[in-house]
Design a protein around this motif. Structure first.
Motif, PDB file in Angstrom:
ATOM      1  N   GLN A 155       0.842  -1.190   0.000  1.00 36.60           N
ATOM      2  CA  GLN A 155       0.000   0.000   0.000  1.00 36.60           C
ATOM      3  C   GLN A 155       0.883   1.247   0.000  1.00 36.60           C
ATOM      4  O   GLN A 155       1.635   1.497   0.941  1.00 36.60           O
ATOM      5  CB  GLN A 155      -0.919   0.007   1.233  1.00 36.60           C
ATOM      6  N   SER A 156       0.767   2.056  -1.040  1.00 38.03           N
ATOM      7  CA  SER A 156       1.647   3.233  -1.173  1.00 38.03           C
ATOM      8  C   SER A 156       1.384   4.289  -0.116  1.00 38.03           C
ATOM      9  O   SER A 156       2.260   5.092   0.184  1.00 38.03           O
ATOM     10  CB  SER A 156       1.466   3.853  -2.571  1.00 38.03           C
ATOM     11  N   SER A 157       0.174   4.310   0.462  1.00 40.36           N
ATOM     12  CA  SER A 157      -0.150   5.352   1.438  1.00 40.36           C
ATOM     13  C   SER A 157       0.208   4.957   2.864  1.00 40.36           C
ATOM     14  O   SER A 157      -0.043   5.719   3.796  1.00 40.36           O
ATOM     15  CB  SER A 157      -1.649   5.673   1.375  1.00 40.36           C
ATOM     16  N   ILE A 158       0.792   3.779   3.064  1.00 39.75           N
ATOM     17  CA  ILE A 158       1.145   3.314   4.408  1.00 39.75           C
ATOM     18  C   ILE A 158       2.664   3.285   4.560  1.00 39.75           C
ATOM     19  O   ILE A 158       3.371   2.690   3.748  1.00 39.75           O
ATOM     20  CB  ILE A 158       0.573   1.910   4.689  1.00 39.75           C
ATOM     21  N   SER A 159       3.152   3.929   5.614  1.00 43.08           N
ATOM     22  CA  SER A 159       4.565   3.874   5.968  1.00 43.08           C
ATOM     23  C   SER A 159       4.716   2.907   7.145  1.00 43.08           C
ATOM     24  O   SER A 159       4.113   3.113   8.199  1.00 43.08           O
ATOM     25  CB  SER A 159       5.062   5.273   6.358  1.00 43.08           C
ATOM     26  N   ALA A 160       5.491   1.846   6.970  1.00 47.11           N
ATOM     27  CA  ALA A 160       5.665   0.827   8.010  1.00 47.11           C
ATOM     28  C   ALA A 160       7.107   0.800   8.482  1.00 47.11           C
ATOM     29  O   ALA A 160       8.033   0.681   7.681  1.00 47.11           O
ATOM     30  CB  ALA A 160       5.256  -0.541   7.483  1.00 47.11           C
ATOM     31  N   ILE A 161       7.295   0.937   9.807  1.00 46.97           N
ATOM     32  CA  ILE A 161       8.636   0.973  10.397  1.00 46.97           C
ATOM     33  C   ILE A 161       8.691  -0.033  11.544  1.00 46.97           C
ATOM     34  O   ILE A 161       7.802  -0.056  12.402  1.00 46.97           O
ATOM     35  CB  ILE A 161       8.965   2.377  10.938  1.00 46.97           C
ATOM     36  N   ALA A 162       9.729  -0.874  11.558  1.00 51.83           N
ATOM     37  CA  ALA A 162       9.918  -1.800  12.671  1.00 51.83           C
ATOM     38  C   ALA A 162      10.409  -1.038  13.893  1.00 51.83           C
ATOM     39  O   ALA A 162      11.289  -0.174  13.799  1.00 51.83           O
ATOM     40  CB  ALA A 162      10.916  -2.890  12.284  1.00 51.83           C
ATOM     41  N   TRP A 163       9.829  -1.337  15.050  1.00 51.88           N
ATOM     42  CA  TRP A 163      10.181  -0.649  16.302  1.00 51.88           C
ATOM     43  C   TRP A 163      11.573  -1.082  16.750  1.00 51.88           C
ATOM     44  O   TRP A 163      11.895  -2.280  16.763  1.00 51.88           O
ATOM     45  CB  TRP A 163       9.133  -0.976  17.363  1.00 51.88           C
ATOM     46  N   ASP A 164      12.393  -0.122  17.186  1.00 51.88           N
ATOM     47  CA  ASP A 164      13.751  -0.425  17.645  1.00 51.88           C
ATOM     48  C   ASP A 164      13.821  -0.666  19.155  1.00 51.88           C
ATOM     49  O   ASP A 164      14.887  -0.681  19.740  1.00 51.88           O
ATOM     50  CB  ASP A 164      14.700   0.709  17.261  1.00 51.88           C
ATOM     51  N   ARG A 165      12.628  -0.841  19.785  1.00 52.28           N
ATOM     52  CA  ARG A 165      12.501  -1.140  21.218  1.00 52.28           C
ATOM     53  C   ARG A 165      12.944   0.007  22.113  1.00 52.28           C
ATOM     54  O   ARG A 165      13.195  -0.185  23.301  1.00 52.28           O
ATOM     55  CB  ARG A 165      13.248  -2.423  21.597  1.00 52.28           C
ATOM     56  N   LYS A 166      13.008   1.210  21.563  1.00 48.77           N
ATOM     57  CA  LYS A 166      13.251   2.397  22.376  1.00 48.77           C
ATOM     58  C   LYS A 166      11.955   3.189  22.442  1.00 48.77           C
ATOM     59  O   LYS A 166      11.283   3.362  21.424  1.00 48.77           O
ATOM     60  CB  LYS A 166      14.376   3.241  21.767  1.00 48.77           C
ATOM     61  N   PRO A 167      11.583   3.674  23.638  1.00 52.07           N
ATOM     62  CA  PRO A 167      10.281   4.334  23.787  1.00 52.07           C
ATOM     63  C   PRO A 167      10.101   5.500  22.817  1.00 52.07           C
ATOM     64  O   PRO A 167      11.029   6.270  22.557  1.00 52.07           O
ATOM     65  CB  PRO A 167      10.301   4.813  25.241  1.00 52.07           C
ATOM     66  N   LEU A 168       8.890   5.608  22.302  1.00 51.36           N
ATOM     67  CA  LEU A 168       8.520   6.712  21.426  1.00 51.36           C
ATOM     68  C   LEU A 168       7.922   7.822  22.277  1.00 51.36           C
ATOM     69  O   LEU A 168       7.092   7.568  23.155  1.00 51.36           O
ATOM     70  CB  LEU A 168       7.497   6.255  20.389  1.00 51.36           C
ATOM     71  N   LEU A 169       8.311   9.057  22.041  1.00 55.71           N
ATOM     72  CA  LEU A 169       7.845  10.185  22.830  1.00 55.71           C
ATOM     73  C   LEU A 169       6.721  10.898  22.082  1.00 55.71           C
ATOM     74  O   LEU A 169       6.898  11.342  20.949  1.00 55.71           O
ATOM     75  CB  LEU A 169       8.996  11.164  23.095  1.00 55.71           C
ATOM     76  N   LEU A 170       5.548  10.990  22.729  1.00 51.80           N
ATOM     77  CA  LEU A 170       4.409  11.694  22.155  1.00 51.80           C
ATOM     78  C   LEU A 170       4.187  12.996  22.909  1.00 51.80           C
ATOM     79  O   LEU A 170       4.170  13.009  24.145  1.00 51.80           O
ATOM     80  CB  LEU A 170       3.133  10.844  22.247  1.00 51.80           C
ATOM     81  N   LEU A 171       4.014  14.093  22.176  1.00 48.08           N
ATOM     82  CA  LEU A 171       3.703  15.385  22.771  1.00 48.08           C
ATOM     83  C   LEU A 171       2.397  15.868  22.163  1.00 48.08           C
ATOM     84  O   LEU A 171       2.300  16.082  20.945  1.00 48.08           O
ATOM     85  CB  LEU A 171       4.814  16.404  22.494  1.00 48.08           C
ATOM     86  N   GLN A 172       1.374  16.012  23.009  1.00 49.94           N
ATOM     87  CA  GLN A 172       0.047  16.355  22.529  1.00 49.94           C
ATOM     88  C   GLN A 172      -0.212  17.849  22.687  1.00 49.94           C
ATOM     89  O   GLN A 172      -0.115  18.397  23.780  1.00 49.94           O
ATOM     90  CB  GLN A 172      -1.017  15.552  23.295  1.00 49.94           C
ATOM     91  N   ASP A 173      -0.539  18.503  21.576  1.00 47.61           N
ATOM     92  CA  ASP A 173      -0.907  19.919  21.573  1.00 47.61           C
ATOM     93  C   ASP A 173      -2.418  19.995  21.426  1.00 47.61           C
ATOM     94  O   ASP A 173      -2.962  19.886  20.319  1.00 47.61           O
ATOM     95  CB  ASP A 173      -0.216  20.652  20.420  1.00 47.61           C
ATOM     96  N   ARG A 174      -3.122  20.176  22.535  1.00 49.49           N
ATOM     97  CA  ARG A 174      -4.577  20.095  22.505  1.00 49.49           C
ATOM     98  C   ARG A 174      -5.200  21.297  21.795  1.00 49.49           C
ATOM     99  O   ARG A 174      -6.293  21.201  21.240  1.00 49.49           O
ATOM    100  CB  ARG A 174      -5.122  19.976  23.926  1.00 49.49           C
ATOM    101  N   LYS A 175      -4.533  22.454  21.794  1.00 47.67           N
ATOM    102  CA  LYS A 175      -5.089  23.619  21.116  1.00 47.67           C
ATOM    103  C   LYS A 175      -5.100  23.425  19.606  1.00 47.67           C
ATOM    104  O   LYS A 175      -6.078  23.703  18.928  1.00 47.67           O
ATOM    105  CB  LYS A 175      -4.295  24.875  21.488  1.00 47.67           C
ATOM    106  N   LYS A 176      -3.988  22.947  19.065  1.00 50.69           N
ATOM    107  CA  LYS A 176      -3.893  22.742  17.626  1.00 50.69           C
ATOM    108  C   LYS A 176      -4.390  21.355  17.206  1.00 50.69           C
ATOM    109  O   LYS A 176      -4.455  21.063  16.020  1.00 50.69           O
ATOM    110  CB  LYS A 176      -2.442  22.914  17.178  1.00 50.69           C
ATOM    111  N   ARG A 177      -4.748  20.523  18.198  1.00 53.89           N
ATOM    112  CA  ARG A 177      -5.231  19.167  17.925  1.00 53.89           C
ATOM    113  C   ARG A 177      -4.226  18.384  17.084  1.00 53.89           C
ATOM    114  O   ARG A 177      -4.578  17.683  16.137  1.00 53.89           O
ATOM    115  CB  ARG A 177      -6.609  19.193  17.266  1.00 53.89           C
ATOM    116  N   LYS A 178      -2.959  18.558  17.434  1.00 52.12           N
ATOM    117  CA  LYS A 178      -1.887  17.844  16.758  1.00 52.12           C
ATOM    118  C   LYS A 178      -1.085  17.039  17.775  1.00 52.12           C
ATOM    119  O   LYS A 178      -1.029  17.394  18.954  1.00 52.12           O
ATOM    120  CB  LYS A 178      -0.954  18.808  16.015  1.00 52.12           C
ATOM    121  N   ILE A 179      -0.463  15.959  17.300  1.00 51.72           N
ATOM    122  CA  ILE A 179       0.376  15.124  18.148  1.00 51.72           C
ATOM    123  C   ILE A 179       1.708  14.930  17.447  1.00 51.72           C
ATOM    124  O   ILE A 179       1.758  14.463  16.307  1.00 51.72           O
ATOM    125  CB  ILE A 179      -0.275  13.759  18.416  1.00 51.72           C
TER     126      ILE A 179
END
Length: 397
Positions: free
Chosen positions: A208-232
């Motif tokens: 599927q050309s619209s899907i980007s698939a990456i194998a996890w390197d077992r290091k935690p992923l950091l998520l930062l949520q901006d609730r005003k802009k509704r972006k992560i």
């Protein structure tokens, strides 16, 4: 992988980060034909009728309660005597007449909502079917909360099964258990051939050309949520990416369950032909509930043995003695305890102004455009309800 394929079918541009190791779940699948579970696999391109990926089992499960119950029999064997029907399928006719129509009608309306048509007419149709489903669900919850007479003989079974559905002990909504009972009784139960399904799903994602698939390197992923802009924003060693919404399928929603697992392999000749590959033993005083789930491989059956509830033993001796008492001679040296390693956290969340998670169902928590679902491989018996919540997070765009 399958979640990413569903997102792509629903109109999302998707990035998936996955752990590139085959899982070994005990999970059996049970659903109602044409409804969430089967619709999900049809949509992503792996129909449950495909024998390469799914093995049907019937009868579905054997329950060793005060009265033995063999679920998944009515369409296969006719001519039960009154005593046999009372022993194996108590009150089935009444359940079929009262509960089945309620469960089918409501969920059919809901699936129309998930696959909506474009334009104003599609929006109105979606809104109306959503209203019908919510109304149907409230009425069903009210009806079951009183616990109707036709379900009374299944109460011990439902209470025991609930321990293995990933439900919190405080969960008061009986609908989840009854829907699981319905799919077990009607024999729509199977187990996935996980390795083959994983390989083919991975190939489909890569195509599927619209899907980007990456194998996890077992290091935690950091998520930062901006609730005003509704972006992560998601930060990893590869850099930072920004998303409209994020779905985390890696955890257990912090539900505390004393669940221990053993593996047991036995010659198929030791198991009566009429028995299903699932057996459920109720919990007793200082005794755990036990669920056996088997997968047949030529002349042997590999069982996953799970114990849950108060009094869960530290070793296999109590489990073996209970199984020997109810089933057959169960040698302790043939049973291997599976190490309960603490899984490495995949996601860490940071937020300038912390907020609470909102519980949408036992399987889905939300916080704005951040969704967290229970890892389905941690649920021994996966039903339509988990898949319903996946559809909710990925409504058609």
């Amino acid at each position: 992988m399958l979640g990413a394929l569903l997102a792509e079918k629903q109109g999302y541009e998707t990035s998936v980060i996955f752990e590139d190791v085959p899982v070994s779940p005990a999970s059996f699948l049970g659903g109602l034909p044409g409804l969430p579970l089967s619709s999900f696999f049809d949509t992503v391109g792996f129909p449950m009728q495909d024998p390469r990926f799914f093995r049907t089992i019937s009868p579905s499960i054997l329950f060793f309660g005060k009265k033995w119950k063999l679920a998944g029999m009515p369409e296969l064997r006719s001519g039960f005597s009154v005593l046999e029907r009372s022993r194996w399928m108590p009150q089935f006719d009444r359940i079929q007449e009262t509960l089945f129509p309620r469960l089918f009608d409501g969920m059919k309306n809901e699936m129309v909502r998930f696959f909506r048509r474009k334009g104003l007419s599609g929006f109105l149709e979606t809104w109306w079917n959503g209203y019908l489903f919510r109304r149907q669900d409230r009425l069903l919850k009210q009806y079951l909360s009183i616990f109707p007479d036709e379900l009374m003989e299944w109460k011990d079974f439902l209470d025991t099964l609930g321990l293995f559905l990933g439900l919190s002990p405080e969960e008061k909504n009986p609908v989840y258990k009854v829907r699981a009972l319905t799919c077990l009784l009607t024999t729509w139960t199977c187990y996935p051939e996980t390795d083959a399904l994983f390989r083919e799903a991975q190939k489909s994602v890569q195509r599927q050309s619209s899907i980007s698939a990456i194998a996890w390197d077992r290091k935690p992923l950091l998520l930062l949520q901006d609730r005003k802009k509704r972006k992560i924003s998601l930060t990893s060693e590869k850099g930072e990416d920004v998303f409209d919404r994020v779905l985390d399928l890696s955890g257990d929603l912090e539900e505390k369950r004393d669940l221990q697992r053993w593996e047991w392999t036995v010659s198929s000749k030791e198991i009566p032909d009429a028995w299903p590959l699932q057996c459920l033993l109720p919990h007793g005083k200082d005794q755990p509930a036990i669920l056996l789930q088997g997968r047949q491989r030529e002349e042997k059956i590999s069982f996953s043995v799970l114990a849950c509830g108060p009094g869960t033993p530290a070793g296999a001796s109590v489990v073996c003695s209970r199984l020997s008492e109810k089933l057959f001679a169960f040698r302790e040296d043939s049973c291997r305890l599976v190490a309960q390693e603490e899984p490495a956290p995949m996601v860490q969340i940071e937020e300038a102004k912390p907020s609470h998670w909102r519980k949408r169902s036992p399987y889905l928590h939300t916080r704005g455009t951040l969704f967290r679902m229970m890892d389905p491989t941690r649920i021994p018996f996966l039903t339509d309800d988990w898949v319903r919540q996946l559809f909710y997070t990925l409504m058609q765009r």
